[in-house]
Design a protein around this motif. Structure first.
Motif, mmCIF file in Angstrom:
data_model
loop_
_atom_site.group_PDB
_atom_site.id
_atom_site.type_symbol
_atom_site.label_atom_id
_atom_site.label_comp_id
_atom_site.label_asym_id
_atom_site.label_seq_id
_atom_site.Cartn_x
_atom_site.Cartn_y
_atom_site.Cartn_z
ATOM 1 N N GLU A 62 0.809 -1.214 0.000
ATOM 2 C CA GLU A 62 0.000 0.000 0.000
ATOM 3 C C GLU A 62 0.847 1.270 0.000
ATOM 4 N N ASP A 80 -1.136 4.025 -5.306
ATOM 5 C CA ASP A 80 -2.518 3.602 -5.544
ATOM 6 C C ASP A 80 -3.274 4.642 -6.355
ATOM 7 N N VAL A 139 -10.037 -0.309 -7.135
ATOM 8 C CA VAL A 139 -8.811 -0.615 -6.395
ATOM 9 C C VAL A 139 -9.185 -0.902 -4.944
ATOM 10 N N ASP A 174 -7.934 -2.588 -1.045
ATOM 11 C CA ASP A 174 -6.772 -2.909 -0.204
ATOM 12 C C ASP A 174 -7.124 -2.638 1.255
ATOM 13 N N TYR A 189 -5.981 7.181 2.980
ATOM 14 C CA TYR A 189 -6.511 6.590 1.744
ATOM 15 C C TYR A 189 -7.921 7.089 1.468
ATOM 16 N N PHE A 239 -8.204 4.465 -2.375
ATOM 17 C CA PHE A 239 -8.865 3.167 -2.508
ATOM 18 C C PHE A 239 -10.322 3.393 -2.892
#
Length: 411
Positions: free
Chosen positions: A263, A268, A284, A286, A299, A305
């Motif tokens: 990560e 990302d 995406v 994670d 994130y 994400f």
């Protein structure tokens, strides 16, 4: 190249759940019975707690992934059973210290239920048994206590498509062995599969491993057709450059890609931009290794994400509902990580009917006759979540003699 022919794209649909989930902060619980302000005492008390190790059996041996060797044909749950003076019983996945569990004895179970917050107790994140018990006290399904904002049937995927082609007993059959596993799961009602990739991380030479990964996903897509959802997970066995090469050469629009590389907010975001530039709707995903909810904050803030994968058993119902609330304003959804157990699937299903932004539940193909799960039904890739009080499973207490009792305490 596979493309969606018409209709709203997934990224647009994510935004539709935001208002509903944010409403849970001001209307934290959907009630069909007693109001939460009058529900601070049940008149009951906890008198007995037992902790078991439960072993379940898979129908197949699950092979390697990019980092770990053969996963085998069994899975393990830590089961906590709580009994009350009135004869009620709550149970679920939880692995507390005996000393912490002792602090529940002689307590009213509703002492730990905080409307709008969830379960706050000495069990910490292992809150499933108290949620189950609370639902039975109120004669309500737990999904309704969580909000009741999700669908009556929750999408489920088979997460067990590992590197069977590399196992000695199947090496002469290779990819066809993986297709046999797919066929078996299709017969069970699955319509979505997560495929492990990353053979070149340690089990094959790098170039040959990547080639095999591409061959596998292409073979599966050709075998199942366009209507079955496919996801891939490298368990951080790729880097960003290899991820792009894999996606380009596979030429498949996956539903989501998971843990393709360690990560990184910036990487990302770069992957998301690269995916968008090709006109793909691939999401995406994670976060399964996260230990604290704060891990997800950067994130979420930067939109790195599309899907958050906090582990179902590690975080429990209360914290994952909190994570869903944090993610909703950014249109981000949840697909909790779940592996190596039986109970985690049913926890995800209950959560998925409770919140509006759970995108899919992961199933480990482990099974046990300790529980009656007949109220849950998998059909065409979705599993029905029942309206029964508690979490919906029935414990066959007469079969506990076959499991390992770790400890037992009484008031």
């Amino acid at each position: 190249m596979e493309r969606k022919s018409s209709g709203m794209r997934r990224r647009d649909m994510l935004q539709l759940t935001t208002a509903a989930l944010l409403a849970t902060t001001t209307s934290p619980i959907a009630w069909s019975g007693q109001a939460p302000t009058a529900a601070n005492s049940s008149g009951d008390r906890i008198t007995r707690i037992r902790h078991f190790t439960v072993t379940s059996k898979r129908w197949k041996v699950v092979g390697k992934n990019s980092h770990l060797d053969v996963h085998g044909d069994t899975a393990t749950d830590r089961l906590l059973i709580i009994n009350t003076a009135s004869g009620l019983e709550g149970f679920g996945s939880s692995n507390p210290d005996e000393a912490d569990a002792t602090r529940l004895l002689n307590k009213d179970p509703l002492e730990f239920f905080k409307p709008g917050r969830g379960i706050v107790s000495p069990l910490g994140r292992g809150d499933a048994p108290l949620w189950d018990l609370t639902g039975k006290i109120f004669n309500e399904p737990v999904w309704r206590l969580l909000g009741g904002y999700g669908p009556a049937t929750v999408p489920v995927y088979d997460g067990s498509i590992y590197f069977s082609d590399l196992e000695p007993e199947y090496r002469d059959r290779g990819i066809p062995r993986i297709l046999e596993e797919i066929d078996y799961a299709l017969e069970l009602g699955h319509r979505a599969f997560k495929i492990k990739v990353g053979r070149g991380y340690q089990w094959m030479p790098s170039a040959a491993g990547l080639t095999r990964d591409i061959q596998v996903v292409r073979a599966i897509r050709a075998h199942v057709g366009a209507d079955v959802k496919l996801m891939v997970d490298s368990n951080n066995g790729y880097d960003l450059a290899t991820t792009k090469r894999f996606l380009e050469e596979a030429n498949i629009e996956f539903f989501f890609v998971e843990e393709m590389f360690p990560e990184s907010v910036d990487e990302d975001l770069e992957l998301k931009e690269w995916i968008h530039s090709r006109g793909w709707a691939t999401l995406v995903a994670d976060g399964e290794s996260a230990r604290e909810l704060d891990h997800f904050t950067p994130y979420i803030q930067r939109g790195a994400f599309d899907v958050l994968q906090g582990d179902m058993r590690r975080f429990g119902f209360t914290e994952l509902r909190n994570l869903a609330r944090q993610a909703a304003p950014a249109g981000i959804r949840l697909a909790p990580h779940n592996w190596g157990n039986y109970l985690g699937l049913y926890m995800q299903l209950v959560l998925g009917r409770g919140i509006p932004n759970l995108i899919m539940a992961e199933q480990d193909p482990a099974n046990t006759d300790l529980f009656d799960a007949s109220a849950f039904e998998l059909r065409d890739g979705r599993m029905r979540v029942p309206d029964t009080p508690g979490c919906g499973l029935v414990l066959r207490t007469d079969r506990l003699v076959d499991e390992t009792l770790n400890w037992e305490i009484h008031a």
